[in-house]
Design an enzyme around this catalytic site. Structure first.
Site, PDB file in Angstrom:
ATOM      1  N   VAL A  82       0.737  -1.247  -0.038  1.00 17.47           N
ATOM      2  CA  VAL A  82      -0.069   0.023  -0.086  1.00 17.47           C
ATOM      3  C   VAL A  82       0.997   1.023  -0.079  1.00 17.47           C
ATOM      4  O   VAL A  82       1.816   1.275   0.795  1.00 17.47           O
ATOM      5  CB  VAL A  82      -0.880   0.122   1.129  1.00 17.47           C
ATOM      6  N   LYS A  83       0.667   2.094  -0.708  1.00 17.70           N
ATOM      7  CA  LYS A  83       1.396   3.267  -1.035  1.00 17.70           C
ATOM      8  C   LYS A  83       0.833   4.445  -0.377  1.00 17.70           C
ATOM      9  O   LYS A  83      -0.490   4.753  -0.657  1.00 17.70           O
ATOM     10  CB  LYS A  83       1.629   3.674  -2.368  1.00 17.70           C
TER      11      LYS A  83
END
Length: 219
Positions: A82-83
């Site tokens: 997840v960014k």
């Protein structure tokens, strides 16, 4: 050093993955928009064709919404990272998602202090944007060197340096020289790493000499 490719073009990813050089993929909302397909379909296809981490970015800017989006993205595949943006809410989200066992890529890093905070909250990756720093007359690779020095001072810092916003092969070579963990590279730049005019000239000469013999390896 590991190579990630920075794209959401599934055909490019498949082609590069076939070389064995690809260790992961990074995407962002701009790249997914260029793909012109459903966001989740794109991510599912990418995750299916690479074994390494696939960075998928949240679009929320507030902590609670980041967590909701992050959990939904992480549920898509085991190799999703997840960014989140390097903001206060992003750092808080990174800490919680990391504690839940999710890989987190903290992106849009432009300073040494930001990189230290990302490591402190347990980010899997921190993404300093070297090209964008170069654009405003700062040497982006200086930041990579400084992050590497500080991270090496502390065994508790396990965050990997993921060099982003790479514009040319020189960025990749310098990142490797400095000991960065990963470069995320546009496909065109990754392909340029194999190019050299002397290679082309040498191959042309070898082939010309071989043709002059009139022989064949395969009949």
């Amino acid at each position: 050093m590991k190579f990630f490719v920075d794209t959401a073009d599934i055909e490019e990813i498949r082609d590069l993955a076939a070389t064995g050089l690809l260790d992961g993929v990074t995407t962002n909302p701009s790249l997914v928009a260029k793909a012109g397909r459903d966001f989740f379909d794109v991510l599912a296809d990418i995750c299916a064709c690479v074994e390494g981490p696939v960075s998928a970015e949240v679009t929320a800017i507030e902590f609670e919404s980041m967590i909701e989006e992050g959990r939904k993205l992480a549920a898509l595949a085991n190799n999703i990272a997840v960014k989140v943006p390097l903001t206060w809410d992003g750092l808080k989200a990174c800490r919680l998602l990391t504690q839940e066992g999710t890989k987190v890529n903290v992106t849009l890093c432009f300073s040494l202090s930001q990189a230290v905070l990302a490591a402190k909250v347990g980010a899997t990756f921190v993404s300093p944007f070297v090209g964008r720093l170069d654009d405003i007359s700062h040497d982006g690779m200086d930041l990579i060197a400084d992050i590497k020095k500080i991270y090496d001072n502390y065994e508790s810092f396990t965050t990997e340096i993921l060099v982003a916003s790479i514009r040319h092969p020189g960025h990749v070579v310098e990142a490797a020289r400095l000991g960065a963990d990963i470069c995320t590279v546009p496909p065109v730049v990754l392909r340029k790493l194999a190019s050299h005019p002397l290679t082309d000239r040498g191959l042309e000469q070898f082939l010309e000499d071989w043709r002059s013999t009139g022989q064949k390896i395969l009949n």
